[in-house]
Design a protein around this motif. Sequence first.
Motif, PDB file in Angstrom:
ATOM      1  N   ILE A   1      -6.773   9.318  -1.746  1.00  0.00           N
ATOM      2  CA  ILE A   1      -7.721   8.942   0.308  1.00  0.00           C
ATOM      3  C   ILE A   1      -7.753   7.387  -0.446  1.00  0.00           C
ATOM      4  CG2 ILE A   1      -9.158   9.840   0.838  1.00  0.00           C
ATOM      5  CD1 ILE A   1      -9.217  12.345  -0.974  1.00  0.00           C
ATOM      6  N   GLY A   2      -8.384   6.952  -1.198  1.00  0.00           N
ATOM      7  CA  GLY A   2      -9.330   5.042  -0.652  1.00  0.00           C
ATOM      8  C   GLY A   2      -7.742   4.128  -0.507  1.00  0.00           C
ATOM      9  N   ILE A   3      -6.330   4.727  -1.190  1.00  0.00           N
ATOM     10  CA  ILE A   3      -4.989   3.888  -0.599  1.00  0.00           C
ATOM     11  C   ILE A   3      -4.725   4.094   0.723  1.00  0.00           C
ATOM     12  CG2 ILE A   3      -2.667   3.630  -1.129  1.00  0.00           C
ATOM     13  CD1 ILE A   3      -4.056   3.516  -4.253  1.00  0.00           C
ATOM     14  N   PHE A   4      -4.569   6.032   1.015  1.00  0.00           N
ATOM     15  CA  PHE A   4      -4.775   6.202   2.240  1.00  0.00           C
ATOM     16  C   PHE A   4      -4.965   5.537   3.573  1.00  0.00           C
ATOM     17  CE2 PHE A   4      -3.768   9.742   5.539  1.00  0.00           C
ATOM     18  CZ  PHE A   4      -3.277   9.280   6.026  1.00  0.00           C
ATOM     19  N   MET A   5      -6.717   5.514   2.907  1.00  0.00           N
ATOM     20  CA  MET A   5      -6.958   5.292   4.627  1.00  0.00           C
ATOM     21  C   MET A   5      -7.087   3.532   4.461  1.00  0.00           C
ATOM     22  SD  MET A   5     -10.583   7.663   3.722  1.00  0.00           S
ATOM     23  CE  MET A   5     -11.690   6.556   4.479  1.00  0.00           C
ATOM     24  N   MET A   6      -7.263   2.809   3.014  1.00  0.00           N
ATOM     25  CA  MET A   6      -6.481   1.664   3.665  1.00  0.00           C
ATOM     26  C   MET A   6      -5.120   1.062   4.212  1.00  0.00           C
ATOM     27  SD  MET A   6      -7.244  -1.537   3.287  1.00  0.00           S
ATOM     28  CE  MET A   6      -8.576  -2.201   1.366  1.00  0.00           C
ATOM     29  N   LEU A   7      -4.288   1.745   3.947  1.00  0.00           N
ATOM     30  CA  LEU A   7      -2.970   2.155   4.201  1.00  0.00           C
ATOM     31  C   LEU A   7      -2.720   1.750   6.414  1.00  0.00           C
ATOM     32  CD1 LEU A   7       0.036   1.635   4.369  1.00  0.00           C
ATOM     33  CD2 LEU A   7       0.256   4.081   3.912  1.00  0.00           C
ATOM     34  N   LEU A   8      -3.724   3.000   6.474  1.00  0.00           N
ATOM     35  CA  LEU A   8      -4.310   3.133   7.616  1.00  0.00           C
ATOM     36  C   LEU A   8      -4.719   2.446   8.696  1.00  0.00           C
ATOM     37  CD1 LEU A   8      -4.875   7.451   7.719  1.00  0.00           C
ATOM     38  CD2 LEU A   8      -2.787   6.402   8.561  1.00  0.00           C
ATOM     39  N   GLN A   9      -5.936   1.885   7.824  1.00  0.00           N
ATOM     40  CA  GLN A   9      -6.364   0.808   8.456  1.00  0.00           C
ATOM     41  C   GLN A   9      -5.543  -0.455   8.629  1.00  0.00           C
ATOM     42  OE1 GLN A   9      -9.737   0.852   9.565  1.00  0.00           O
ATOM     43  NE2 GLN A   9      -9.429  -1.486  10.608  1.00  0.00           N
TER      44      GLN A   9
ATOM     45  N   MET B   1      -4.942  -2.243  11.742  1.00  0.00           N
ATOM     46  CA  MET B   1      -5.037  -3.362  12.702  1.00  0.00           C
ATOM     47  C   MET B   1      -4.136  -4.714  12.415  1.00  0.00           C
ATOM     48  SD  MET B   1      -7.871  -4.761  11.408  1.00  0.00           S
ATOM     49  CE  MET B   1      -8.379  -6.366  11.304  1.00  0.00           C
ATOM     50  N   PHE B   2      -2.524  -4.073  12.465  1.00  0.00           N
ATOM     51  CA  PHE B   2      -1.809  -4.096  12.552  1.00  0.00           C
ATOM     52  C   PHE B   2      -1.467  -4.609  14.328  1.00  0.00           C
ATOM     53  CE2 PHE B   2       3.680  -3.634  13.577  1.00  0.00           C
ATOM     54  CZ  PHE B   2       3.309  -4.799  13.080  1.00  0.00           C
ATOM     55  N   ILE B   3      -1.934  -2.899  14.699  1.00  0.00           N
ATOM     56  CA  ILE B   3      -1.256  -2.707  15.928  1.00  0.00           C
ATOM     57  C   ILE B   3      -2.355  -3.439  16.973  1.00  0.00           C
ATOM     58  CG2 ILE B   3      -2.054  -0.906  17.965  1.00  0.00           C
ATOM     59  CD1 ILE B   3      -1.470   0.913  15.850  1.00  0.00           C
ATOM     60  N   LYS B   4      -3.950  -3.385  16.440  1.00  0.00           N
ATOM     61  CA  LYS B   4      -4.599  -4.756  17.463  1.00  0.00           C
ATOM     62  C   LYS B   4      -4.161  -5.939  17.214  1.00  0.00           C
ATOM     63  CE  LYS B   4      -8.846  -4.168  16.117  1.00  0.00           C
ATOM     64  NZ  LYS B   4     -10.411  -4.222  15.326  1.00  0.00           N
TER      65      LYS B   4
ATOM     66  N   LEU C   1       0.821  -1.348   0.093  1.00  0.00           N
ATOM     67  CA  LEU C   1       0.071   0.003   0.170  1.00  0.00           C
ATOM     68  C   LEU C   1       0.585   1.366  -0.343  1.00  0.00           C
ATOM     69  CD1 LEU C   1      -3.329  -1.382   2.099  1.00  0.00           C
ATOM     70  CD2 LEU C   1      -2.687  -0.433   0.355  1.00  0.00           C
ATOM     71  N   ALA C   2       1.906   0.756   0.519  1.00  0.00           N
ATOM     72  CA  ALA C   2       2.904   2.351   0.978  1.00  0.00           C
ATOM     73  C   ALA C   2       3.075   2.535  -0.037  1.00  0.00           C
ATOM     74  CB  ALA C   2       3.888   1.814   1.546  1.00  0.00           C
ATOM     75  N   LEU C   3       3.891   1.850  -1.295  1.00  0.00           N
ATOM     76  CA  LEU C   3       4.307   1.575  -2.944  1.00  0.00           C
ATOM     77  C   LEU C   3       3.013   2.185  -3.751  1.00  0.00           C
ATOM     78  CD1 LEU C   3       6.428  -1.565  -3.351  1.00  0.00           C
ATOM     79  CD2 LEU C   3       7.306   0.784  -3.426  1.00  0.00           C
ATOM     80  N   LEU C   4       2.084   1.452  -3.101  1.00  0.00           N
ATOM     81  CA  LEU C   4       0.766   2.171  -4.222  1.00  0.00           C
ATOM     82  C   LEU C   4       0.195   2.971  -4.048  1.00  0.00           C
ATOM     83  CD1 LEU C   4      -0.727   0.321  -6.018  1.00  0.00           C
ATOM     84  CD2 LEU C   4      -2.562  -0.023  -4.125  1.00  0.00           C
TER      85      LEU C   4
END
Length: 168
Positions: free
Chosen positions: A143-151, A155-158, A105-108
């Motif tokens: 924006i969608g890719i950024f939101m997916m990256l944050l999610q 999820m990783f933190i959870k 996602l970061a590369l995308l």
Amino acid sequence: MPKAVRLFVRYVEAVNRIVGRITMLLIFAMMGVLLYSSIMKTVAIPPLWTLEMAQFLMVGYFLLGGPYSMQLGEHVRMDLLYGAWSDRTKTQVDVITILFLIFYLALLLWGGLSSSGYALQYGERSYSAWRPYMAPIKIIMCIGIFMMLLQAIAMFIKDIAKLRGEEL
């Protein structure tokens, strides 16, 4: 987990929940555009813009709704092996695989930002007969890719918290 990390997860999930719920309505806009196109094809000359507009709406629907789908655990998953594993093993595998997702996602996002900058700078237009500007849909994609990256980070933190015996 530190309070700042808990707040990050809470806010990311709240924003993605709100945006995802609103994004669900785009399916009706897409259906309206396609219905209009179908009616106009039988009654008069088909408009040039309907198919491409439906594609743009689908991109927004898919990319802005994706983080909410991930948050709910409703995304596609290969259950061939995963379904038989214990919850702890699933969480351990999720911790590893989500790192690949975050990298992807970061590369995308990096490529999307570059492409959006180009579209804004040069007024890039589609090659179709309608010729809409591409910058708005590329910005929505970023924006969608950024939101997916944050999610994905949330999820990783959870998952890390779950492995440590905590619930977020």
